[in-house]
Design an enzyme around this catalytic site. Structure first.
Site, PDB file in Angstrom:
ATOM      1  N   LYS A  59      18.108 -15.106  -0.359  1.00 34.78           N
ATOM      2  CA  LYS A  59      18.662 -13.848   0.130  1.00 34.78           C
ATOM      3  C   LYS A  59      17.623 -13.048   0.903  1.00 34.78           C
ATOM      4  O   LYS A  59      17.940 -12.416   1.911  1.00 34.78           O
ATOM      5  CB  LYS A  59      19.232 -13.054  -1.049  1.00 34.78           C
ATOM      6  N   GLN A 103      20.696  -9.838  -9.771  1.00 34.44           N
ATOM      7  CA  GLN A 103      20.834 -11.289  -9.870  1.00 34.44           C
ATOM      8  C   GLN A 103      21.250 -11.685 -11.279  1.00 34.44           C
ATOM      9  O   GLN A 103      20.602 -11.337 -12.259  1.00 34.44           O
ATOM     10  CB  GLN A 103      19.509 -11.973  -9.503  1.00 34.44           C
ATOM     11  N   ASP A 126      27.345  -6.783  -3.770  1.00 30.73           N
ATOM     12  CA  ASP A 126      28.017  -7.966  -4.298  1.00 30.73           C
ATOM     13  C   ASP A 126      29.521  -7.778  -4.435  1.00 30.73           C
ATOM     14  O   ASP A 126      30.255  -8.751  -4.606  1.00 30.73           O
ATOM     15  CB  ASP A 126      27.433  -8.334  -5.668  1.00 30.73           C
TER      16      ASP A 126
END
Length: 287
Positions: A59, A103, A126
């Site tokens: 990422k 994460q 997200d």
């Protein structure tokens, strides 16, 4: 099957991801030149899980390619829930951070749901916050989970008709299955959601015009479980010593599919590219 016909059936996630990243790069440059704003993404990693560290690196590399400023925040595995929530609160208040990514998975003593809900919905890159999920359910698609968003982008790019088609999803997670179902329903597909408790899975998959598989079970979907001409998105990934495998028995199923994503190189790159798109969206809406 000839190599030419084989290749024509492959949905190239890497090429699509490059297209999305080019759009994001252009948007980032425009935002910086016209408003003086550089989109910023904060990634939070708790512990030192090797797979999680690899995903965060991927990422960050994508951020470098599109011009997004990435900041990495690390907490030890023995950190407390309170310490994590305090970090999220500080990032919510940081005007230079437009998107926050936690994460997963977290160490077992953490509450991931509480942590995800602590992230400001406006910085929820997200798309997992209940507020953004709720908007998705009523057809207001803003910050949605990245993998389903990537699947929708691929359907659009390959001109796959969705309205009225039978879409079958295998897997009902909050990350893929449920939001994928909502996004397909928003486009007037007829949607069936299957999972590990589904009786006679083959009965459902055989009727699929569009099949999205996210069960995490190596080669769950065999050639006799799909019909000719089906469009398949293989979201599952299983890592073994001799390679990486998807949920679909690719070598045999590709002969029947009109379009199919490979593993790796299919849905994965698109997911990361959509994350970049979401960070840009967050920054644009912060004005």
């Amino acid at each position: 099957m000839s190599d030419e016909s084989y290749e024509s059936r492959i949905i190239d996630g890497k090429v699509l991801a490059q297209q999305v990243e080019e759009e994001v790069r252009s948007g980032v440059e425009d935002l910086e030149s016209n408003r003086g704003i550089v989109p910023g993404l904060a990634t939070i990693l708790v512990g030192d899980d090797p797979a999680s560290k690899m995903y965060v690196r991927l990422k960050h590399r994508a951020c470098e390619r599109v011009g997004i400023k990435a900041e990495d925040y690390l907490l030890p595995a023995d950190a407390t829930q309170e310490e994590l929530l305090a970090l999220i609160d500080s990032l919510n208040k940081n005007k230079d951070i437009h998107g926050i990514l936690l994460q997963l998975p977290l160490p077992k003593h953490f509450s991931p749901q509480e942590a995800m809900e602590a992230i400001s919905p406006a910085k929820d890159a997200d798309g997992f916050h209940p507020y953004n999920m709720g908007k998705l359910m009523i057809g207001d698609e803003g910050l949605v989970p990245c993998t389903p968003h990537g699947v929708i982008r691929a359907l659009e790019e390959y001109n796959v008709p969705v309205k009225g088609k039978n879409a079958v999803i295998v897997g009902h997670s909050n990350v893929v299955g449920k939001p994928m179902a909502a996004m397909l329903l928003n486009r007037n597909a007829t949607v069936s959601v299957c999972h590990i408790f589904t009786d006679d899975l083959k009965k459902y998959t055989l009727g699929a015009d569009i099949l999205v598989v996210a069960a995490g079970v190596k080669h769950l979907i065999k050639a006799d479980m799909v019909k000719e001409g089906v469009v398949i998105f293989d979201v599952g990934i299983t890592k073994e010593e001799d390679g990486v495998y998807g949920d679909v028995d690719f070598e045999n199923v590709v002969k029947k599919a009109s379009l199919i994503t490979p593993v790796p190189g299919g849905v994965g790159p698109l997911t990361v590219a959509m994350l970049m798109k979401h960070v840009l969206m967050c920054a644009q809406k912060s004005l």
